[in-house]
Motif scaffolding. Structure first.
Motif, mmCIF file in Angstrom:
data_model
loop_
_atom_site.group_PDB
_atom_site.id
_atom_site.type_symbol
_atom_site.label_atom_id
_atom_site.label_comp_id
_atom_site.label_asym_id
_atom_site.label_seq_id
_atom_site.Cartn_x
_atom_site.Cartn_y
_atom_site.Cartn_z
ATOM 1 N N PHE A 314 0.830 -1.204 0.000
ATOM 2 C CA PHE A 314 0.000 0.000 0.000
ATOM 3 C C PHE A 314 0.868 1.259 0.000
ATOM 4 O O PHE A 314 2.042 1.226 0.355
ATOM 5 C CB PHE A 314 -0.938 -0.010 1.208
ATOM 6 C CG PHE A 314 -2.075 -0.979 1.049
ATOM 7 C CD1 PHE A 314 -3.311 -0.544 0.609
ATOM 8 C CD2 PHE A 314 -1.893 -2.326 1.299
ATOM 9 C CE1 PHE A 314 -4.356 -1.440 0.430
ATOM 10 C CE2 PHE A 314 -2.922 -3.231 1.127
ATOM 11 C CZ PHE A 314 -4.160 -2.793 0.688
ATOM 12 N N ALA A 315 0.254 2.363 -0.406
ATOM 13 C CA ALA A 315 0.962 3.643 -0.474
ATOM 14 C C ALA A 315 1.518 3.998 0.898
ATOM 15 O O ALA A 315 0.849 3.827 1.927
ATOM 16 C CB ALA A 315 0.018 4.738 -0.961
ATOM 17 N N GLN A 316 2.751 4.493 0.933
ATOM 18 C CA GLN A 316 3.394 4.840 2.189
ATOM 19 C C GLN A 316 3.139 6.311 2.529
ATOM 20 O O GLN A 316 3.004 7.162 1.639
ATOM 21 C CB GLN A 316 4.897 4.588 2.090
ATOM 22 C CG GLN A 316 5.252 3.114 1.992
ATOM 23 C CD GLN A 316 4.786 2.318 3.197
ATOM 24 O OE1 GLN A 316 5.240 2.545 4.314
ATOM 25 N NE2 GLN A 316 3.855 1.387 2.977
ATOM 26 N N PRO A 317 3.059 6.644 3.807
ATOM 27 C CA PRO A 317 2.881 8.048 4.199
ATOM 28 C C PRO A 317 4.139 8.858 3.899
ATOM 29 O O PRO A 317 5.174 8.311 3.528
ATOM 30 C CB PRO A 317 2.618 7.955 5.707
ATOM 31 C CG PRO A 317 3.267 6.670 6.126
ATOM 32 C CD PRO A 317 3.129 5.732 4.959
ATOM 33 N N ASP A 318 4.033 10.155 4.072
ATOM 34 C CA ASP A 318 5.152 11.029 3.740
ATOM 35 C C ASP A 318 6.296 10.929 4.746
ATOM 36 O O ASP A 318 7.374 11.481 4.513
ATOM 37 C CB ASP A 318 4.675 12.487 3.646
ATOM 38 C CG ASP A 318 4.001 12.956 4.929
ATOM 39 O OD1 ASP A 318 3.484 12.114 5.681
ATOM 40 O OD2 ASP A 318 3.989 14.173 5.176
ATOM 41 N N SER A 319 6.075 10.250 5.857
ATOM 42 C CA SER A 319 7.122 10.063 6.856
ATOM 43 C C SER A 319 6.906 8.734 7.556
ATOM 44 O O SER A 319 5.773 8.286 7.740
ATOM 45 C CB SER A 319 7.088 11.203 7.889
ATOM 46 O OG SER A 319 7.988 10.939 8.947
ATOM 47 N N SER A 320 8.016 8.083 7.958
ATOM 48 C CA SER A 320 7.889 6.841 8.723
ATOM 49 C C SER A 320 7.596 7.132 10.189
ATOM 50 O O SER A 320 7.280 6.208 10.951
ATOM 51 C CB SER A 320 9.186 6.022 8.618
ATOM 52 O OG SER A 320 10.277 6.738 9.179
ATOM 53 N N ALA A 462 12.015 -3.557 17.065
ATOM 54 C CA ALA A 462 13.372 -3.843 16.577
ATOM 55 C C ALA A 462 13.352 -4.647 15.284
ATOM 56 O O ALA A 462 14.314 -4.597 14.505
ATOM 57 C CB ALA A 462 14.163 -4.591 17.649
ATOM 58 N N LEU A 463 12.267 -5.380 15.037
ATOM 59 C CA LEU A 463 12.179 -6.181 13.815
ATOM 60 C C LEU A 463 11.931 -5.316 12.582
ATOM 61 O O LEU A 463 12.270 -5.708 11.468
ATOM 62 C CB LEU A 463 11.056 -7.216 13.944
ATOM 63 C CG LEU A 463 11.165 -8.208 15.104
ATOM 64 C CD1 LEU A 463 9.981 -9.160 15.086
ATOM 65 C CD2 LEU A 463 12.471 -8.963 15.048
ATOM 66 N N LEU A 464 11.327 -4.147 12.789
ATOM 67 C CA LEU A 464 10.964 -3.263 11.662
ATOM 68 C C LEU A 464 11.428 -1.839 11.978
ATOM 69 O O LEU A 464 10.609 -0.926 12.135
ATOM 70 C CB LEU A 464 9.453 -3.302 11.439
ATOM 71 C CG LEU A 464 8.866 -4.659 11.028
ATOM 72 C CD1 LEU A 464 7.353 -4.673 11.211
ATOM 73 C CD2 LEU A 464 9.230 -4.985 9.588
ATOM 74 N N PRO A 465 12.729 -1.631 12.054
ATOM 75 C CA PRO A 465 13.240 -0.335 12.538
ATOM 76 C C PRO A 465 12.917 0.848 11.646
ATOM 77 O O PRO A 465 12.867 1.985 12.119
ATOM 78 C CB PRO A 465 14.752 -0.575 12.620
ATOM 79 C CG PRO A 465 15.020 -1.681 11.649
ATOM 80 C CD PRO A 465 13.816 -2.564 11.724
ATOM 81 N N ASP A 466 12.687 0.622 10.358
ATOM 82 C CA ASP A 466 12.435 1.729 9.433
ATOM 83 C C ASP A 466 10.994 1.764 8.938
ATOM 84 O O ASP A 466 10.684 2.486 7.985
ATOM 85 C CB ASP A 466 13.389 1.623 8.228
ATOM 86 C CG ASP A 466 14.851 1.658 8.645
ATOM 87 O OD1 ASP A 466 15.190 2.487 9.504
ATOM 88 O OD2 ASP A 466 15.638 0.845 8.132
ATOM 89 N N TYR A 467 10.126 0.989 9.576
ATOM 90 C CA TYR A 467 8.739 0.900 9.135
ATOM 91 C C TYR A 467 7.871 1.811 10.005
ATOM 92 O O TYR A 467 8.125 1.944 11.208
ATOM 93 C CB TYR A 467 8.257 -0.544 9.249
ATOM 94 C CG TYR A 467 7.158 -0.913 8.283
ATOM 95 C CD1 TYR A 467 7.462 -1.291 6.977
ATOM 96 C CD2 TYR A 467 5.823 -0.875 8.670
ATOM 97 C CE1 TYR A 467 6.456 -1.637 6.090
ATOM 98 C CE2 TYR A 467 4.816 -1.218 7.783
ATOM 99 C CZ TYR A 467 5.137 -1.597 6.496
ATOM 100 O OH TYR A 467 4.145 -1.931 5.602
ATOM 101 N N PRO A 468 6.829 2.442 9.453
ATOM 102 C CA PRO A 468 5.938 3.256 10.286
ATOM 103 C C PRO A 468 5.193 2.386 11.311
ATOM 104 O O PRO A 468 4.400 1.522 10.930
ATOM 105 C CB PRO A 468 4.964 3.867 9.273
ATOM 106 C CG PRO A 468 5.671 3.799 7.960
ATOM 107 C CD PRO A 468 6.490 2.539 8.022
#
Length: 517
Positions: A314-320, A462-468
């Motif tokens: 799905f489309a990602q937001p403008d910031s994580s 910690a499993l998804l450090p760069d995910y919103p």
């Protein structure tokens, strides 16, 4: 003894001793200590084995087995029990009677049974009559059994060589019992280069069959994987993890041990799996197979109806980092908080009136005027029609919502999760953000069975450090800094703002926490 050691919960392992130190009691105790519980052992057999095979199995007498159980019960009561090798039918019945007595006394102790029947070397470890005794006497008393495909075939008295036969045999073994089943897939490759574990839970209309898919680790040092898996699950159940969460974390713990261990120097044959600490890398955790995905077809769980509405990426937001994320139940609150500079909001109307469309249209207009990321809870059709920024869905809504329509409309999608299993499941949709809760008890909803707390939150983050990621549930101004330190980029609140003496001050305090370095 340190204060930390004193706080360790007690977990029993009722299993055979491996003189080579790679499996059985030895692997169980290493695993339990690694995961923060105190392991106690009841030895059912002294096996003579090394990395090359199992020359002898020396079962203990019924008297010796019973005396160990009685001694532990007098002083070291368990928070969970793992059962491994039971060398004969008499031992199965003795342990079953012991568990039956525990339950009759009102003890609610999770029991995990790894039906050890055949060693990795191919050696038969139990008498022929044991399987029948397991099905009639022991299985109904267990919360979970963890056979590999060979042991599943032994229990079901059938041939297992495909996804369809695994599913059929699993249903046969479970029968009318509520006992959950985790069939480990290290012995059967359904998809090239992967391992496929089948987790069967629930009963009747609530039954679910979830495939846990992981990348196969290229190593010969896999001795004791089944023992390690089942003892890890028991340890996690003792620590309060729900069953599905315990299974996926234990799966990752074993994969981490296969990937990081260096056992080539131990013996001339296959060395033991490693015990390498808490799994903190997403690559060690399994993918939860989605029934609507084309990938489910070889696994016998593909759903045509699910595929009709299925979508991912799905489309990602403008910031994580979505920042402060108030969840409110009225358009008035949307406007008041937008005026205070809140950039992310959710409109959650629990009790819709006849003017629901009008309310959503007004909220969307406010969101556009103030450049707010406004998510509409549940009402995805109206969110699409009114041109909302995004929609938020619960796990139960993923089966009924038209995800393809949401994706085609360009809406952002947020999904609620409650624990490791649901996080991994929802992540397969690659939504715009994942919400994790409930972190603390909340007055807005009874989440007593799904409280995560800061430690679990930090481990999931910690499993998804760069995910919103959004933390939600019972968070107030006093708790916000602890939650933010767990690694999430957003905190969702309800009463911390809507019931605050001064909502403007509450907004300022919460935003300051999230904006601090």
């Amino acid at each position: 003894m340190s204060a930390i050691e004193q706080q360790r919960l007690i977990v029993w392992t009722i299993a055979g001793s491996d003189s080579g130190g790679g499996a059985g009691i030895q692997a169980d105790l290493l695993t339990m200590h690694d995961l923060g519980v105190h392991g106690c052992s009841v030895i059912t057999a002294n096996t003579a084995q090394n990395t090359l095979g199992v020359p002898a199995i020396n079962a203990v007498s019924d008297e010796v087995l019973q005396s160990q159980l009685d001694a532990l019960l007098d002083d070291l009561k368990p928070a969970a029990i793992k059962i491994g090798l039971l060398a004969n039918a008499a031992q199965v019945r003795l342990v079953a009677n012991f568990l039956r007595t525990l339950k009759a006394a009102g003890n609610r102790i999770p029991v995990v049974y790894d039906p050890v029947a055949v060693a990795t070397s191919g050696a038969q470890l139990t008498e022929d009559s044991t399987g029948a005794a397991v099905l009639t006497d022991l299985l109904p008393l267990c919360d979970l059994i963890t056979p590999n495909s060979v042991e599943l075939a032994w229990l079901a008295r059938t041939h297992v060589d495909s996804a369809e036969t695994v599913l059929k045999a699993a249903r046969s073994v479970r029968g009318n019992h509520e006992t959950a089943l985790l069939v480990t897939g290290g012995h059967l490759e359904i998809e090239p280069g992967t391992t496929s574990d089948l987790l069967c839970t629930g009963h009747g209309e609530c039954a679910s069959h979830d495939w846990l898919i992981g990348k196969r680790v290229d190593t010969r040092n896999a001795h004791g994987t089944g023992c390690t898996l089942s003892s890890a699950i028991a340890a996690l159940l003792a620590l309060g993890y729900p069953l599905k969460d315990a299974c996926v974390v234990a799966n990752a713990y074993v994969r981490r041990g296969l990937r990081l261990a260096s056992s080539d120097h131990i013996g001339a044959g296959p060395g033991p799996v490693g015990h390498c600490g808490w799994p903190d890398a997403l690559k060690d955790f399994p993918e939860v197979l989605l029934a609507g995905s084309e990938r489910a077809k070889p696994f016998g769980t593909f759903s045509e109806s699910g595929a009709a509405n299925f979508a991912a990426e799905f489309a990602q937001p403008d910031s994580s980092r979505l920042g402060l994320y108030p969840v409110v139940d009225s358009v008035d609150w949307v406007e008041k908080l937008a005026e205070e500079g809140v950039r992310t909001l959710q409109l959650r109307i629990k009790y819709p009136r006849t003017d629901l469309r009008e309310q959503i249209e007004r909220a969307v207009a406010i969101g556009r005027r103030y450049d707010v990321r406004l998510f509409i809870n549940d009402y995805w059709q109206l969110a699409i029609e009114c041109g909302a920024y995004g929609v938020h869905l619960g796990q139960e809504d993923l089966q009924s919502a038209d995800l393809k329509a949401i994706q085609a409309a360009g809406l952002k999608l947020g999904i609620s999760t409650h624990g490791f299993f649901e996080l991994l499941y929802a992540y397969q949709f690659r939504p715009s953000y994942l919400a994790i809760g409930a972190i603390y008890a909340t007055s807005t909803k009874d989440m007593s069975g799904q409280l995560q707390g800061p430690q679990k939150l930090a481990r999931m983050a910690a499993l998804l450090p760069d995910y919103p990621l959004v933390a939600i549930g019972g968070i107030n101004c006093e708790r916000a800094s602890v939650v933010a330190a767990c690694g999430v980029g957003s905190i969702a609140v309800v009463t911390a703002i809507t019931e605050a003496p001064d909502y403007r001050e509450a907004v300022a305090q919460l935003q300051a926490v999230l904006e601090s370095p």
